[in-house]
Scaffold this motif. Structure first.
Motif, short mmCIF file in Angstrom:
data_model
loop_
_atom_site.label_atom_id
_atom_site.label_comp_id
_atom_site.label_asym_id
_atom_site.label_seq_id
_atom_site.Cartn_x
_atom_site.Cartn_y
_atom_site.Cartn_z
N GLN A 1 -26.61 15.66 -4.77
CA GLN A 1 -27.91 15.47 -4.12
C GLN A 1 -28.64 14.29 -4.74
N SER A 2 -28.49 14.12 -6.06
CA SER A 2 -29.12 12.97 -6.72
C SER A 2 -28.51 11.66 -6.25
N VAL A 3 -27.22 11.69 -5.91
CA VAL A 3 -26.57 10.49 -5.36
C VAL A 3 -27.20 10.12 -4.02
N VAL A 4 -27.36 11.12 -3.16
CA VAL A 4 -28.00 10.90 -1.85
C VAL A 4 -29.42 10.38 -2.04
N ASN A 5 -30.17 11.02 -2.94
CA ASN A 5 -31.54 10.58 -3.20
C ASN A 5 -31.59 9.15 -3.72
N THR A 6 -30.61 8.79 -4.55
CA THR A 6 -30.57 7.43 -5.09
C THR A 6 -30.39 6.40 -3.99
N PHE A 7 -29.51 6.68 -3.05
CA PHE A 7 -29.28 5.72 -1.97
C PHE A 7 -30.47 5.66 -1.01
N VAL A 8 -31.15 6.78 -0.82
CA VAL A 8 -32.38 6.76 0.00
C VAL A 8 -33.44 5.92 -0.70
N TYR A 9 -33.60 6.15 -1.99
CA TYR A 9 -34.58 5.40 -2.79
C TYR A 9 -34.25 3.90 -2.78
N ALA A 10 -32.98 3.58 -3.00
CA ALA A 10 -32.57 2.17 -3.03
C ALA A 10 -32.74 1.51 -1.67
N ALA A 11 -32.35 2.21 -0.61
CA ALA A 11 -32.47 1.64 0.73
C ALA A 11 -33.92 1.38 1.09
N GLY A 12 -34.79 2.35 0.81
CA GLY A 12 -36.21 2.16 1.10
C GLY A 12 -36.80 0.99 0.34
N LYS A 13 -36.40 0.84 -0.90
CA LYS A 13 -36.92 -0.25 -1.72
C LYS A 13 -36.39 -1.61 -1.23
N ASP B 1 -42.82 16.78 0.78
CA ASP B 1 -42.72 15.95 1.99
C ASP B 1 -42.91 14.46 1.73
N TYR B 2 -43.69 14.11 0.73
CA TYR B 2 -44.05 12.70 0.55
C TYR B 2 -43.64 12.12 -0.81
N ALA B 3 -43.04 12.91 -1.68
CA ALA B 3 -42.75 12.43 -3.04
C ALA B 3 -41.83 11.21 -3.04
N MET B 4 -40.77 11.25 -2.24
CA MET B 4 -39.84 10.11 -2.22
C MET B 4 -40.51 8.86 -1.67
N VAL B 5 -41.30 9.02 -0.62
CA VAL B 5 -42.02 7.87 -0.06
C VAL B 5 -42.96 7.28 -1.09
N THR B 6 -43.64 8.14 -1.85
CA THR B 6 -44.59 7.68 -2.86
C THR B 6 -43.91 6.89 -3.96
N VAL B 7 -42.80 7.40 -4.48
CA VAL B 7 -42.12 6.68 -5.57
C VAL B 7 -41.52 5.37 -5.07
N PHE C 1 -38.50 20.35 -6.41
CA PHE C 1 -37.27 20.93 -5.86
C PHE C 1 -36.15 19.91 -5.74
N GLY C 2 -36.09 18.95 -6.67
CA GLY C 2 -35.02 17.96 -6.68
C GLY C 2 -35.14 16.89 -5.62
N LYS C 3 -36.29 16.79 -4.97
CA LYS C 3 -36.46 15.83 -3.87
C LYS C 3 -36.39 14.39 -4.35
N THR C 4 -36.73 14.13 -5.60
CA THR C 4 -36.70 12.76 -6.12
C THR C 4 -35.72 12.61 -7.28
N GLU C 5 -34.83 13.58 -7.43
CA GLU C 5 -33.81 13.49 -8.49
C GLU C 5 -32.85 12.36 -8.16
#
Length: 296
Positions: free
Chosen positions: A63-75, A150-156, A237-241
Protein backbone atom coordinates in the motif's frame (compact mmCIF):
# COMPACT_ATOMS: atom_id res chain seq x y z
CA UNK A 1 55.01 15.28 -11.44
CA UNK A 2 55.06 12.89 -8.48
CA UNK A 3 54.38 15.76 -6.10
CA UNK A 4 51.37 16.86 -8.15
CA UNK A 5 50.02 13.30 -8.14
CA UNK A 6 50.54 13.05 -4.38
CA UNK A 7 48.75 16.35 -3.84
CA UNK A 8 45.85 15.10 -5.94
CA UNK A 9 45.49 11.98 -3.79
CA UNK A 10 45.67 14.05 -0.62
CA UNK A 11 42.67 16.07 -1.78
CA UNK A 12 40.76 12.96 -2.88
CA UNK A 13 41.32 10.84 0.25
CA UNK A 14 38.99 12.79 2.64
CA UNK A 15 36.10 12.61 0.20
CA UNK A 16 36.81 8.94 -0.48
CA UNK A 17 36.86 8.11 3.23
CA UNK A 18 33.66 10.09 3.77
CA UNK A 19 31.96 8.12 0.96
CA UNK A 20 33.20 4.76 2.24
CA UNK A 21 32.23 5.37 5.88
CA UNK A 22 28.87 7.09 5.34
CA UNK A 23 27.88 5.62 1.99
CA UNK A 24 29.35 2.24 1.13
CA UNK A 25 29.64 0.76 4.64
CA UNK A 26 25.97 1.35 5.64
CA UNK A 27 24.84 -0.27 2.38
CA UNK A 28 27.01 -3.34 2.95
CA UNK A 29 25.85 -3.48 6.58
CA UNK A 30 22.20 -3.43 5.52
CA UNK A 31 22.79 -6.01 2.77
CA UNK A 32 24.14 -8.40 5.38
CA UNK A 33 21.19 -8.07 7.76
CA UNK A 34 18.61 -8.66 5.01
CA UNK A 35 19.05 -12.36 5.71
CA UNK A 36 18.81 -12.12 9.50
CA UNK A 37 16.14 -11.70 12.13
CA UNK A 38 17.67 -8.85 14.11
CA UNK A 39 15.67 -6.52 16.38
CA UNK A 40 18.68 -4.33 17.15
CA UNK A 41 19.96 -6.24 20.15
CA UNK A 42 21.18 -9.73 20.96
CA UNK A 43 22.63 -12.16 18.42
CA UNK A 44 21.26 -11.93 14.85
CA UNK A 45 19.53 -15.13 13.71
CA UNK A 46 20.10 -16.22 10.11
CA UNK A 47 16.73 -16.87 8.43
CA UNK A 48 17.68 -16.90 4.74
CA UNK A 49 15.04 -15.43 2.43
CA UNK A 50 12.28 -15.30 5.05
CA UNK A 51 12.40 -11.50 5.20
CA UNK A 52 11.80 -11.27 1.45
CA UNK A 53 8.91 -13.72 1.68
CA UNK A 54 7.45 -11.47 4.34
CA UNK A 55 7.90 -8.41 2.11
CA UNK A 56 5.98 -10.09 -0.71
CA UNK A 57 3.03 -10.64 1.67
CA UNK A 58 3.23 -7.30 3.49
CA UNK A 59 0.03 -5.43 2.61
CA UNK A 60 1.18 -2.31 4.45
CA UNK A 61 4.34 -2.12 2.36
CA UNK A 62 2.57 -2.61 -0.96
CA UNK A 63 0.00 0.00 0.00
CA UNK A 64 2.92 2.33 0.70
CA UNK A 65 4.20 1.59 -2.81
CA UNK A 66 0.84 2.64 -4.29
CA UNK A 67 0.79 5.74 -2.08
CA UNK A 68 4.32 6.62 -3.19
CA UNK A 69 3.40 6.55 -6.86
CA UNK A 70 0.26 8.61 -6.21
CA UNK A 71 2.34 11.14 -4.27
CA UNK A 72 5.04 11.23 -6.95
CA UNK A 73 2.56 11.51 -9.82
CA UNK A 74 0.68 14.37 -8.16
CA UNK A 75 3.90 16.22 -7.48
CA UNK A 76 5.36 15.69 -10.96
CA UNK A 77 2.22 16.61 -12.91
CA UNK A 78 1.93 19.98 -11.16
CA UNK A 79 5.53 20.89 -10.28
CA UNK A 80 7.09 20.74 -13.74
CA UNK A 81 4.48 22.81 -15.66
CA UNK A 82 4.20 25.33 -12.82
CA UNK A 83 7.98 25.69 -12.52
CA UNK A 84 8.27 26.19 -16.26
CA UNK A 85 5.46 28.77 -16.29
CA UNK A 86 7.08 30.76 -13.47
CA UNK A 87 10.46 30.57 -15.21
CA UNK A 88 8.99 31.91 -18.47
CA UNK A 89 7.24 34.77 -16.65
CA UNK A 90 10.27 35.71 -14.54
CA UNK A 91 12.59 35.49 -17.53
CA UNK A 92 10.87 38.54 -19.02
CA UNK A 93 11.84 42.12 -18.26
CA UNK A 94 9.23 42.76 -15.57
CA UNK A 95 9.60 45.04 -12.58
CA UNK A 96 10.85 43.32 -9.43
CA UNK A 97 11.66 40.02 -11.10
CA UNK A 98 14.81 39.53 -9.01
CA UNK A 99 12.78 39.87 -5.81
CA UNK A 100 10.13 37.50 -7.14
CA UNK A 101 12.80 34.94 -8.07
CA UNK A 102 14.17 35.10 -4.54
CA UNK A 103 10.69 34.71 -3.04
CA UNK A 104 9.85 31.66 -5.13
CA UNK A 105 13.26 30.10 -4.45
CA UNK A 106 13.06 30.71 -0.68
CA UNK A 107 11.09 27.50 0.18
CA UNK A 108 13.96 25.45 -1.25
CA UNK A 109 16.33 26.51 1.51
CA UNK A 110 13.83 26.08 4.36
CA UNK A 111 14.15 22.93 6.46
CA UNK A 112 11.52 20.32 5.56
CA UNK A 113 10.72 19.86 9.26
CA UNK A 114 10.21 23.58 9.87
CA UNK A 115 8.15 23.93 6.70
CA UNK A 116 5.95 20.98 7.71
CA UNK A 117 5.37 22.34 11.22
CA UNK A 118 4.28 25.70 9.77
CA UNK A 119 1.94 24.03 7.29
CA UNK A 120 0.61 21.82 10.09
CA UNK A 121 -0.58 25.02 11.77
CA UNK A 122 -2.03 26.33 8.51
CA UNK A 123 -3.90 23.09 7.70
CA UNK A 124 -4.99 22.25 11.23
CA UNK A 125 -8.55 20.92 11.02
CA UNK A 126 -10.10 22.92 13.86
CA UNK A 127 -8.09 26.08 14.50
CA UNK A 128 -5.95 26.21 11.38
CA UNK A 129 -5.45 29.50 9.56
CA UNK A 130 -6.78 28.18 6.25
CA UNK A 131 -10.06 26.90 7.70
CA UNK A 132 -10.59 30.14 9.61
CA UNK A 133 -10.28 32.21 6.43
CA UNK A 134 -12.45 29.84 4.39
CA UNK A 135 -15.20 29.98 7.00
CA UNK A 136 -14.90 33.76 7.39
CA UNK A 137 -15.30 34.18 3.63
CA UNK A 138 -18.29 31.84 3.61
CA UNK A 139 -16.65 29.35 1.27
CA UNK A 140 -17.17 26.48 3.71
CA UNK A 141 -19.64 26.10 6.58
CA UNK A 142 -17.56 23.80 8.75
CA UNK A 143 -13.84 23.05 9.13
CA UNK A 144 -12.26 20.79 6.53
CA UNK A 145 -10.10 17.95 7.84
CA UNK A 146 -7.12 18.69 5.62
CA UNK A 147 -5.04 16.01 7.35
CA UNK A 148 -7.94 13.57 7.58
CA UNK A 149 -8.46 10.42 5.47
CA UNK A 150 -10.05 12.24 2.51
CA UNK A 151 -7.60 15.11 2.03
CA UNK A 152 -4.31 14.09 3.69
CA UNK A 153 -2.59 12.95 0.49
CA UNK A 154 -3.71 16.05 -1.41
CA UNK A 155 -2.42 18.24 1.42
CA UNK A 156 1.05 16.67 1.56
CA UNK A 157 1.30 16.89 -2.25
CA UNK A 158 0.46 20.61 -2.13
CA UNK A 159 3.14 21.17 0.50
CA UNK A 160 5.69 19.18 -1.53
CA UNK A 161 4.90 21.25 -4.63
CA UNK A 162 5.29 24.51 -2.69
CA UNK A 163 8.71 23.40 -1.49
CA UNK A 164 9.92 22.23 -4.91
CA UNK A 165 8.84 24.73 -7.56
CA UNK A 166 11.53 27.30 -6.71
CA UNK A 167 14.38 24.87 -7.28
CA UNK A 168 13.16 23.66 -10.66
CA UNK A 169 12.13 27.19 -11.67
CA UNK A 170 15.77 28.22 -11.24
CA UNK A 171 16.94 25.36 -13.47
CA UNK A 172 14.40 26.29 -16.15
CA UNK A 173 15.55 29.91 -15.91
CA UNK A 174 19.12 28.83 -16.58
CA UNK A 175 17.94 26.96 -19.67
CA UNK A 176 15.81 29.84 -20.94
CA UNK A 177 18.67 32.32 -20.63
CA UNK A 178 20.80 30.14 -22.91
CA UNK A 179 18.29 30.44 -25.76
CA UNK A 180 19.27 33.16 -28.20
CA UNK A 181 16.78 35.98 -28.75
CA UNK A 182 17.70 35.89 -32.44
CA UNK A 183 15.68 32.69 -32.81
CA UNK A 184 12.55 34.38 -31.48
CA UNK A 185 13.11 37.44 -33.68
CA UNK A 186 13.53 35.25 -36.75
CA UNK A 187 10.36 33.35 -35.87
CA UNK A 188 8.47 36.63 -35.45
CA UNK A 189 9.60 37.76 -38.90
CA UNK A 190 8.29 34.47 -40.31
CA UNK A 191 4.90 35.20 -38.72
CA UNK A 192 5.05 32.87 -35.70
CA UNK A 193 2.85 33.83 -32.73
CA UNK A 194 3.76 33.44 -29.05
CA UNK A 195 2.35 29.89 -28.56
CA UNK A 196 4.12 28.71 -31.72
CA UNK A 197 7.44 30.17 -30.60
CA UNK A 198 7.03 28.53 -27.20
CA UNK A 199 6.17 25.12 -28.66
CA UNK A 200 8.64 25.02 -31.56
CA UNK A 201 11.58 26.93 -30.08
CA UNK A 202 11.45 27.03 -26.29
CA UNK A 203 10.36 23.46 -25.58
CA UNK A 204 12.81 21.73 -27.99
CA UNK A 205 15.77 23.83 -26.82
CA UNK A 206 14.84 23.14 -23.19
CA UNK A 207 14.79 19.42 -23.97
CA UNK A 208 18.09 18.44 -22.30
CA UNK A 209 17.44 20.42 -19.12
CA UNK A 210 13.83 19.19 -19.05
CA UNK A 211 15.11 15.61 -19.09
CA UNK A 212 17.42 16.37 -16.17
CA UNK A 213 14.62 18.04 -14.21
CA UNK A 214 12.30 15.12 -14.88
CA UNK A 215 14.89 12.71 -13.51
CA UNK A 216 15.37 14.85 -10.39
CA UNK A 217 11.65 15.22 -9.76
CA UNK A 218 10.99 11.50 -10.21
CA UNK A 219 13.78 10.32 -7.91
CA UNK A 220 13.18 12.99 -5.25
CA UNK A 221 9.43 12.32 -5.26
CA UNK A 222 9.86 8.56 -4.92
CA UNK A 223 12.28 9.03 -2.02
CA UNK A 224 10.50 11.90 -0.28
CA UNK A 225 8.96 11.34 3.13
CA UNK A 226 10.16 14.12 5.50
CA UNK A 227 7.11 16.37 5.33
CA UNK A 228 4.79 13.36 5.58
CA UNK A 229 6.62 12.08 8.65
CA UNK A 230 6.20 15.41 10.43
CA UNK A 231 2.60 16.07 9.37
CA UNK A 232 0.88 12.67 9.46
CA UNK A 233 3.43 9.93 10.30
CA UNK A 234 1.88 8.03 7.38
CA UNK A 235 -1.68 8.30 8.69
CA UNK A 236 -4.50 8.51 8.98
CA UNK A 237 -5.07 4.78 8.49
CA UNK A 238 -1.99 4.52 6.25
CA UNK A 239 -3.39 6.95 3.68
CA UNK A 240 -0.07 8.79 3.38
CA UNK A 241 2.31 5.93 4.17
CA UNK A 242 5.10 6.00 1.56
CA UNK A 243 7.92 3.53 0.97
CA UNK A 244 10.84 5.32 2.58
CA UNK A 245 8.75 6.38 5.56
CA UNK A 246 7.83 2.74 6.13
CA UNK A 247 11.52 1.78 5.97
CA UNK A 248 12.36 4.58 8.41
CA UNK A 249 9.75 3.33 10.87
CA UNK A 250 11.18 -0.18 10.78
CA UNK A 251 14.62 1.13 11.72
CA UNK A 252 13.45 3.92 14.05
CA UNK A 253 9.99 2.95 15.35
CA UNK A 254 7.64 5.30 17.15
CA UNK A 255 4.84 4.20 19.44
CA UNK A 256 2.03 5.65 17.31
CA UNK A 257 2.79 3.51 14.25
CA UNK A 258 2.07 -0.10 13.40
CA UNK A 259 5.83 -0.74 13.27
CA UNK A 260 6.45 -0.04 16.94
CA UNK A 261 9.22 -2.64 17.34
CA UNK A 262 12.66 -2.12 15.83
CA UNK A 263 13.14 -4.57 12.95
CA UNK A 264 16.57 -4.03 11.44
CA UNK A 265 16.66 -7.29 9.51
CA UNK A 266 13.24 -6.88 7.98
CA UNK A 267 13.82 -3.15 7.47
CA UNK A 268 16.96 -3.94 5.47
CA UNK A 269 14.98 -6.29 3.22
CA UNK A 270 12.22 -3.72 2.73
CA UNK A 271 14.84 -1.06 2.01
CA UNK A 272 16.44 -3.29 -0.62
CA UNK A 273 13.12 -3.94 -2.37
CA UNK A 274 12.32 -0.23 -2.19
CA UNK A 275 15.67 0.63 -3.78
CA UNK A 276 14.96 -1.91 -6.53
CA UNK A 277 11.60 -0.28 -7.28
CA UNK A 278 13.18 3.18 -7.50
CA UNK A 279 16.00 1.74 -9.63
CA UNK A 280 13.58 0.11 -12.07
CA UNK A 281 11.60 3.35 -12.45
CA UNK A 282 14.86 5.27 -13.03
CA UNK A 283 16.04 2.78 -15.67
CA UNK A 284 12.67 2.98 -17.38
CA UNK A 285 12.96 6.76 -17.46
CA UNK A 286 16.49 6.58 -18.89
CA UNK A 287 15.25 4.28 -21.65
CA UNK A 288 12.38 6.66 -22.44
CA UNK A 289 14.70 9.70 -22.38
CA UNK A 290 16.98 8.13 -24.99
CA UNK A 291 14.02 8.05 -27.34
CA UNK A 292 13.25 11.67 -26.52
CA UNK A 293 16.80 12.60 -27.50
CA UNK A 294 15.94 11.80 -31.09
CA UNK A 295 13.39 14.64 -31.05
CA UNK A 296 16.01 17.32 -30.36
Amino acid sequence: MKNRTLHSYVFIVPSLLFTLVLGVYPILWALRYMFYDYPGYGVPQFIGLANFTRVMNDDVFWQSVVNTFVYAAGKIVVTIPLSLLLAVILNRAIRGRQVLRAIYFMPTIISASVMSIVFGIVFNSYNGILNQYLMKLGIVSKPIEWLGPDYAMVTVIIIAIWGAIGNYMLLFLAGLQNISEDLYEAASIDGANTPQKFWYITIPLLGPILQMIMMLVITVSLKGYENIMVLTEGGPFGKTEVMFLYVYKLFFPVSTTNANVQQIGYGSAVGFVTALIVGVVTLFYFAASRRLNKLY
